[in-house]
Design a protein around this motif. Structure first.
Motif, PDB file in Angstrom:
ATOM      1  N   GLY A  50       0.837  -1.282  -0.077  1.00 38.70           N
ATOM      2  CA  GLY A  50      -0.115  -0.077  -0.044  1.00 38.70           C
ATOM      3  C   GLY A  50       0.892   1.256  -0.096  1.00 38.70           C
ATOM      4  O   GLY A  50       0.446   2.402  -0.114  1.00 38.70           O
ATOM      5  N   HIS A  51       2.206   0.876   0.205  1.00 37.41           N
ATOM      6  CA  HIS A  51       2.854   2.533   0.093  1.00 37.41           C
ATOM      7  C   HIS A  51       4.050   2.257  -0.950  1.00 37.41           C
ATOM      8  O   HIS A  51       4.206   1.311  -1.672  1.00 37.41           O
ATOM      9  N   SER A 294      -6.648  -9.972  11.827  1.00 37.86           N
ATOM     10  CA  SER A 294      -7.469  -9.198  10.975  1.00 37.86           C
ATOM     11  C   SER A 294      -6.887  -7.841  10.947  1.00 37.86           C
ATOM     12  O   SER A 294      -6.841  -7.138  12.042  1.00 37.86           O
ATOM     13  N   LEU A 295      -6.495  -7.480   9.613  1.00 35.50           N
ATOM     14  CA  LEU A 295      -5.536  -6.062   9.641  1.00 35.50           C
ATOM     15  C   LEU A 295      -6.176  -5.037  10.334  1.00 35.50           C
ATOM     16  O   LEU A 295      -5.537  -4.333  10.982  1.00 35.50           O
ATOM     17  N   GLU A 296      -7.349  -4.701   9.802  1.00 33.74           N
ATOM     18  CA  GLU A 296      -8.024  -3.372  10.372  1.00 33.74           C
ATOM     19  C   GLU A 296      -8.000  -3.366  11.840  1.00 33.74           C
ATOM     20  O   GLU A 296      -7.791  -2.416  12.505  1.00 33.74           O
ATOM     21  N   GLU A 297      -8.439  -4.619  12.499  1.00 33.15           N
ATOM     22  CA  GLU A 297      -8.654  -4.688  13.909  1.00 33.15           C
ATOM     23  C   GLU A 297      -7.266  -4.626  14.606  1.00 33.15           C
ATOM     24  O   GLU A 297      -7.181  -3.827  15.603  1.00 33.15           O
ATOM     25  N   VAL A 298      -6.104  -5.219  14.345  1.00 33.12           N
ATOM     26  CA  VAL A 298      -4.848  -5.156  14.870  1.00 33.12           C
ATOM     27  C   VAL A 298      -4.088  -3.896  14.624  1.00 33.12           C
ATOM     28  O   VAL A 298      -3.498  -3.302  15.544  1.00 33.12           O
ATOM     29  N   GLU A 320      -3.377   6.444   6.699  1.00 26.68           N
ATOM     30  CA  GLU A 320      -4.568   6.622   5.999  1.00 26.68           C
ATOM     31  C   GLU A 320      -5.620   5.742   6.213  1.00 26.68           C
ATOM     32  O   GLU A 320      -6.760   5.979   6.098  1.00 26.68           O
ATOM     33  N   ASP A 321      -5.300   4.395   6.258  1.00 25.46           N
ATOM     34  CA  ASP A 321      -6.230   3.323   6.451  1.00 25.46           C
ATOM     35  C   ASP A 321      -7.151   3.453   7.517  1.00 25.46           C
ATOM     36  O   ASP A 321      -8.407   3.515   7.537  1.00 25.46           O
ATOM     37  N   ILE A 322      -6.587   4.021   8.721  1.00 26.27           N
ATOM     38  CA  ILE A 322      -7.016   4.239   9.889  1.00 26.27           C
ATOM     39  C   ILE A 322      -8.005   5.602  10.022  1.00 26.27           C
ATOM     40  O   ILE A 322      -9.103   5.531  10.362  1.00 26.27           O
TER      41      ILE A 322
END
Ligand code: PBG
Length: 326
Positions: A50-51, A294-298, A320-322
């Motif tokens: 993503g970078h 789980s990527l978002e949660e961790v 950015e994602d968060i």
């Protein structure tokens, strides 16, 4: 059974937000940006999904993407077109960071922080001028006081093109004081310095060194970055930087060093920053690709924990994602 104290009473959905002690907001986050003078196109960074490294011509677009997520601060790193033993492209008027920062600050209202260091610019990959014989003798590395002059030039060159804050990351003794003095002389007395005050010699920087092409050609950084074994020494490092005029105190890496974040929060009144580094990002991505986390949660839990430990601001590749999720 006579249980009078039942903490679970405060865990219903209605009250959880009311009694929550910590949160993460987009305005707590700083997104790292890599500007690369060796490419005309965006290049994906394999070890940091993503970078990308972006050319100077894409730097404004890159910052706008970040701002769309609600994050309004970036940390700019540069990959120069060429390297030499002194790292002279680091302070060149037409250097990659100088050109990018000029554009970004002209065309956006993003808060721009620059990394002030030499390792991406020296052909040997160390964060300063080498001592004689350093390539052969593992006990030698960088010349402290001569390096300070170069850091002064870099910081002033960043300030001159509009950087809002400079962040020296080389762990050279006296760097904060030297940079403060040079900025003041150049008329930048209102420009703050965020010191990488407690920066450890960490194996968690691996993916960054690929991204920024800044791995040392020989040896390692243990003679200037801190020993992971030491916590009291971090207080000493921080105290020195405070005495030299640091405005923000950073700890790096973040998650394996939350004890240091908490110690600094308790002992000092300055804002505390934590750098959630490339390895911390890469390992969560790798585990989630395998379906193990789980990527978002961790990712969110990591940032929340860094805040809970006492950080006010967080440099993170998850910015950015968060922020987008919040
Ligand atoms: C170098 C610098 C490094 C990082 C930020 N600035 C690498 C190093 O000290 O070797 C690492 C950041 C990361 O791993 O995300 N000045």
């Amino acid at each position: 059974m006579n249980l009078t104290d039942r903490p679970r009473r405060l865990r219903t959905d209605g009250i959880r937000p009311l009694v929550g002690e910590t949160d993460v907001r987009p305005t707590d986050l700083i997104a790292p940006v890599f500007v690369d003078a060796t490419t005309d196109e965006r290049v994906e960074i394999e070890s940091m999904p993503g970078h990308e490294r972006v050319p100077v011509s894409e730097s404004v677009a890159r910052v706008r993407e970040i701002q769309e997520t609600g994050v309004d601060a970036v940390m700019v790193f540069g990959i120069p077109e060429s390297k030499d033993s002194e790292g002279s492209r680091a302070w060149a008027d037409d250097g990659v960071v100088q050109r990018a920062v000029e554009r970004i600050t002209d065309r956006t209202d993003c808060y721009v922080i620059t990394d002030v260091c030499l390792c991406e610019y020296t052909d040997h990959g160390h964060c300063g001028i080498l001592e004689d014989g350093a390539a052969e003798e593992p006990c030698l590395t960088v010349e402290n006081d001569e390096t300070l002059e170069l850091l002064q030039r870099i910081a002033v060159s960043h300030a001159d093109v509009g950087a809002d804050m400079v962040a020296p990351s080389g762990m050279i003794d006296g760097m904060v004081g030297a940079i403060r003095e040079a900025l003041d002389v150049a008329g930048h007395e209102n420009l703050p310095v965020m010191s990488y005050a407690a920066k450890y010699e960490s194996a968690f920087y691996g993916p960054f060194r690929d991204a920024a092409d800044g791995a040392p050609a020989f040896g390692d950084r243990r003679h200037y970055q801190m020993d992971p074994a030491n916590a009291r020494e971090a207080m000493r490092e921080v105290r020195l930087d405070v005495e030299q005029g640091a405005d923000v105190l950073m700890v790096k890496p973040a998650l394996p060093y939350l004890d240091i974040v908490a110690d600094i929060r308790r002992e000092f009144d300055h804002p505390v920053a934590a750098y959630n580094v490339s390895g911390e990002y890469a390992m969560l991505h790798a585990a989630s690709e395998k379906g193990w986390l789980s990527l978002e949660e961790v990712a969110y839990e990591s940032l929340l924990s860094i805040k809970r430990a006492g950080a006010d601001l967080i440099l993170t590749y998850f910015a950015e994602d968060i922020a987008e999720r919040l």
